[in-house]
Design a protein around this motif. Structure first.
Motif, PDB file in Angstrom:
ATOM      1  N   GLU A   1       0.843  -1.196   0.000  1.00  0.00           N
ATOM      2  CA  GLU A   1       0.000   0.000   0.000  1.00  0.00           C
ATOM      3  C   GLU A   1       0.886   1.256   0.000  1.00  0.00           C
ATOM      4  N   PHE A   2       1.918   1.200   0.827  1.00  0.00           N
ATOM      5  CA  PHE A   2       2.858   2.328   0.942  1.00  0.00           C
ATOM      6  C   PHE A   2       3.574   2.549  -0.395  1.00  0.00           C
ATOM      7  N   ALA A   3       3.919   1.422  -1.060  1.00  0.00           N
ATOM      8  CA  ALA A   3       4.612   1.532  -2.364  1.00  0.00           C
ATOM      9  C   ALA A   3       3.704   2.241  -3.369  1.00  0.00           C
ATOM     10  N   ASP A   4       2.398   1.939  -3.291  1.00  0.00           N
ATOM     11  CA  ASP A   4       1.437   2.618  -4.188  1.00  0.00           C
ATOM     12  C   ASP A   4       1.361   4.102  -3.885  1.00  0.00           C
ATOM     13  N   MET A   5       1.395   4.439  -2.601  1.00  0.00           N
ATOM     14  CA  MET A   5       1.355   5.854  -2.215  1.00  0.00           C
ATOM     15  C   MET A   5       2.602   6.577  -2.751  1.00  0.00           C
ATOM     16  N   LEU A   6       3.740   5.908  -2.648  1.00  0.00           N
ATOM     17  CA  LEU A   6       4.984   6.509  -3.177  1.00  0.00           C
ATOM     18  C   LEU A   6       4.867   6.714  -4.687  1.00  0.00           C
ATOM     19  N   ARG A   7       4.289   5.695  -5.348  1.00  0.00           N
ATOM     20  CA  ARG A   7       4.127   5.744  -6.808  1.00  0.00           C
ATOM     21  C   ARG A   7       3.278   6.936  -7.211  1.00  0.00           C
ATOM     22  N   LYS A   8       2.208   7.150  -6.440  1.00  0.00           N
ATOM     23  CA  LYS A   8       1.326   8.292  -6.747  1.00  0.00           C
ATOM     24  C   LYS A   8       2.078   9.608  -6.570  1.00  0.00           C
ATOM     25  N   SER A   9       3.120   9.589  -5.712  1.00  0.00           N
ATOM     26  CA  SER A   9       3.941  10.798  -5.538  1.00  0.00           C
ATOM     27  C   SER A   9       5.182  10.732  -6.428  1.00  0.00           C
ATOM     28  N   LYS A  10       5.109   9.917  -7.481  1.00  0.00           N
ATOM     29  CA  LYS A  10       6.163   9.820  -8.507  1.00  0.00           C
ATOM     30  C   LYS A  10       7.469   9.232  -8.000  1.00  0.00           C
ATOM     31  N   MET A  11       7.379   8.226  -7.099  1.00  0.00           N
ATOM     32  CA  MET A  11       8.588   7.535  -6.647  1.00  0.00           C
ATOM     33  C   MET A  11       8.356   6.027  -6.765  1.00  0.00           C
ATOM     34  N   GLU A  12       9.307   5.327  -7.326  1.00  0.00           N
ATOM     35  CA  GLU A  12       9.189   3.874  -7.488  1.00  0.00           C
ATOM     36  C   GLU A  12      10.195   3.217  -6.552  1.00  0.00           C
ATOM     37  N   CYS A  13       9.712   2.296  -5.723  1.00  0.00           N
ATOM     38  CA  CYS A  13      10.639   1.667  -4.775  1.00  0.00           C
ATOM     39  C   CYS A  13      11.342   0.483  -5.435  1.00  0.00           C
ATOM     40  N   GLU A  14      12.359  -0.053  -4.728  1.00  0.00           N
ATOM     41  CA  GLU A  14      13.059  -1.238  -5.224  1.00  0.00           C
ATOM     42  C   GLU A  14      12.211  -2.492  -4.980  1.00  0.00           C
TER      43      GLU A  14
ATOM     44  N   GLU B   1      11.731  13.441   1.082  1.00  0.00           N
ATOM     45  CA  GLU B   1      11.623  14.142   2.367  1.00  0.00           C
ATOM     46  C   GLU B   1      10.222  14.717   2.553  1.00  0.00           C
ATOM     47  N   GLU B   2       9.709  15.318   1.496  1.00  0.00           N
ATOM     48  CA  GLU B   2       8.382  15.937   1.606  1.00  0.00           C
ATOM     49  C   GLU B   2       7.322  14.864   1.908  1.00  0.00           C
ATOM     50  N   PHE B   3       7.455  13.721   1.219  1.00  0.00           N
ATOM     51  CA  PHE B   3       6.499  12.626   1.427  1.00  0.00           C
ATOM     52  C   PHE B   3       6.544  12.148   2.887  1.00  0.00           C
ATOM     53  N   LEU B   4       7.777  11.917   3.384  1.00  0.00           N
ATOM     54  CA  LEU B   4       7.925  11.381   4.742  1.00  0.00           C
ATOM     55  C   LEU B   4       7.497  12.393   5.802  1.00  0.00           C
ATOM     56  N   GLN B   5       7.683  13.657   5.491  1.00  0.00           N
ATOM     57  CA  GLN B   5       7.281  14.730   6.412  1.00  0.00           C
ATOM     58  C   GLN B   5       5.759  14.754   6.576  1.00  0.00           C
ATOM     59  N   ASN B   6       5.052  14.413   5.483  1.00  0.00           N
ATOM     60  CA  ASN B   6       3.592  14.594   5.484  1.00  0.00           C
ATOM     61  C   ASN B   6       2.775  13.324   5.629  1.00  0.00           C
ATOM     62  N   VAL B   7       3.420  12.166   5.521  1.00  0.00           N
ATOM     63  CA  VAL B   7       2.623  10.934   5.565  1.00  0.00           C
ATOM     64  C   VAL B   7       1.974  10.796   6.954  1.00  0.00           C
ATOM     65  N   LYS B   8       0.690  10.376   6.947  1.00  0.00           N
ATOM     66  CA  LYS B   8      -0.046  10.270   8.209  1.00  0.00           C
ATOM     67  C   LYS B   8       0.416   9.019   8.964  1.00  0.00           C
ATOM     68  N   ILE B   9       0.727   9.183  10.241  1.00  0.00           N
ATOM     69  CA  ILE B   9       1.145   8.035  11.058  1.00  0.00           C
ATOM     70  C   ILE B   9      -0.111   7.434  11.696  1.00  0.00           C
ATOM     71  N   LYS B  10      -0.290   6.119  11.478  1.00  0.00           N
ATOM     72  CA  LYS B  10      -1.488   5.465  12.009  1.00  0.00           C
ATOM     73  C   LYS B  10      -1.074   4.384  13.021  1.00  0.00           C
ATOM     74  N   ASP B  11      -2.076   3.704  13.598  1.00  0.00           N
ATOM     75  CA  ASP B  11      -1.755   2.626  14.542  1.00  0.00           C
ATOM     76  C   ASP B  11      -1.059   1.480  13.799  1.00  0.00           C
ATOM     77  N   ALA B  12      -0.116   0.852  14.471  1.00  0.00           N
ATOM     78  CA  ALA B  12       0.663  -0.229  13.839  1.00  0.00           C
ATOM     79  C   ALA B  12      -0.237  -1.405  13.434  1.00  0.00           C
ATOM     80  N   ILE B  13       0.136  -2.053  12.328  1.00  0.00           N
ATOM     81  CA  ILE B  13      -0.550  -3.296  11.923  1.00  0.00           C
ATOM     82  C   ILE B  13       0.288  -4.448  12.482  1.00  0.00           C
TER      83      ILE B  13
END
Ligand SMILES: Cc1ncc(COP(=O)(O)O)c(C=O)c1O
Length: 446
Positions: free
Chosen positions: A314-327, A351-363
């Motif tokens: 899910e996180f990888a998809d969020m990064l993708r939407k912000s134009k970043m592709e993970c390994e 940095e901008e993505f990590l600064q703004n990503v919402k922190i939720k309860d751990a899975i």
């Protein structure tokens, strides 16, 4: 004259190409003019005496090895060649203690050379990709006796790093050689202090995928032999690699490895150190925001997404939407590999993505790793060379695994060839997205 200079001069010359490859230097995809074969002056990878030998020496000097060989077929070839070289060195089948998070090239190498793998089961196992091998785990396996070599994957895909210097000392006390699959860590030789490359920490043989972290075309890799390893290995390495590699190694990859050698003697080490400092700043930001990083590597970030309420995919998809592709991503984590060739904009985006990503309860996730060692009933070689059939994981219980059962990109097997598949093992496979397992055909065993 160097490899890249030679290929460039040939591309600009008016020579008619009555030799391979068939494209004759026509720029169809783009790089064909530089893509040549073993013509006069170009040298030959497996009988290198000219510009390829010179380039390998340059690389060896940059890494501080006794010898560094080029592979145009990735660390996969370097790893298999290392096992074959050791088979020739010992003059018999070798017994090799290995952590189970090994890449499939190691298992294939055991199948090809008949090496017996003695699996190191660590105290702490987190996922198929990371197993956290400690010197104490290695020590226990060495106590079993008759171990010729120890094989460690470090860094692993998540960026965990083993204590190579202590493991190397343990190996040498027991007269065993240490091989490190450092596919992910070629750049560590240039990342500054403290020393992190396995060669500098006492490993005897190190396989680096240059292409994974250095500016090298995909497929370019090294096989390094340490100055402290038996010197005979230096002369056995090329013939071993020649037996397994293609007789038509890509000249484009060799030129790219050559270019990298030049860069490593120039400004690249400083640029790597600068990138490490930049990534350190990002890791600090993550820590301030409570986003755990599972990687100990200076240029790899492994975001523990589950800890902040997201599945890795899910996180990888969020990064993708912000134009970043993970390994790589899995249920738990996302792996990001950075290098000096990432731009300031790339770093700022992250940095901008990590600064703004919402922190939720751990899975909460279940570990999904085997707790009970599996029993081997056939050798890796016997099982790998057997006829096999593919069964759904759930139907494979009680059968013997024939091929490494792989799920994720790093190709870490949940069950090894020759092992009897247990119910627990089949469940772990299902949990890790391994739907089917190749098992030895029953009539084959009789
Ligand atoms: C840990 C590890 N070792 C070896 C390899 C094989 O490397 P290459 O792709 O260079 O053949 C990989 C590839 O992903 C890897 O992750």
């Amino acid at each position: 004259m160097d490899i890249i200079g030679f290929a460039g001069r040939y591309a600009r010359s008016d020579i008619t190409r009555f030799h391979m490859p068939g494209h004759k230097g026509t720029p169809l995809v783009g790089a064909e003019p530089l893509d040549i074969t073993e013509i006069s002056g170009a040298d030959s990878l497996y009988a290198a005496e000219g510009i390829i030998a010179e380039s390998e020496r340059k690389t060896s000097a940059a890494f501080g090895s006794a010898r560094s060989l080029y592979s145009a077929e990735g660390s996969s070839l370097s790893i298999k060649s290392a096992l074959l070289m050791l088979r020739i060195f010992f003059g018999r089948k070798i017994r090799i203690a290995a952590a189970r998070n090994c890449h499939r090239a190691f298992i294939d190498g055991c199948a090809l050379t008949g090496a017996e793998a003695v699996w190191i089961y660590p105290q702490k196992r987190e996922s198929l990709c990371t197993v956290g091998i400690t010197p104490s785990d290695v020590g226990k396996t060495l106590e079993l006796g008759d171990i010729d070599c120890v094989y460690i994957t470090s860094p692993d895909y998540y960026g965990s790093i083993a204590d190579i210097s202590r493991i190397a000392r343990q190996c040498h006390q027991k007269n065993a050689l240490l091989i490190v699959d450092n596919a992910h860590g070629a750049y560590l030789a240039f990342a500054g202090e403290p020393a992190m490359h396995p060669l500098a920490l006492g490993a005897d043989i190190v396989c680096d995928s240059a292409h994974k972290t250095l500016p090298v075309y995909t497929g370019g890799a090294y096989l390094h032999i340490s100055a402290d390893a038996p010197s005979e290995l230096c002369s056995l390495a090329k013939p071993a690699m020649a037996m397994l590699g293609s007789t038509s190694p890509s000249y484009l990859i060799l030129a790219s490895l050559d270019n990298c050698a030049k860069l490593l003697h120039g400004s690249l080490p400083d640029e790597i150190k600068r990138a490490c400092r930049r990534v350190c700043g990002i890791k600090k930001l993550m820590s301030e925001r409570g986003i755990p990083d599972l990687s100990a590597e200076p240029l790899k970030i492994t975001i523990d997404c589950a800890a902040v309420g997201y599945y890795g995919y899910e996180f990888a998809d969020m990064l993708r939407k912000s134009k970043m592709e993970c390994e790589y991503s899995d249920k738990r984590a996302v792996v990001l590999m950075l290098s000096p060739y990432n731009t300031q904009r790339d770093f700022a985006r992250l940095e901008e993505f990590l600064q703004n990503v919402k922190i939720k309860d751990a899975i909460r996730l279940t570990a999904g790793v085997l707790n009970t060692p599996l029993r081997a009933v056939l050798s890796i070689r016997q099982a790998s060379l057997s006829a096999c059939e593919l069964l759904p994981a759930a139907d494979s219980v009680g059968r013997i695994c024939a091929r490494p059962a792989l799920n994720c990109q790093p190709s870490v097997a949940a069950v090894m060839p020759g092992e009897m598949i247990t119910r627990e093992c089949a469940e772990i496979c299902a949990e890790n997205g391994i739907d089917s397992i190749a098992v030895v055909k029953e009539q084959q065993r009789r």
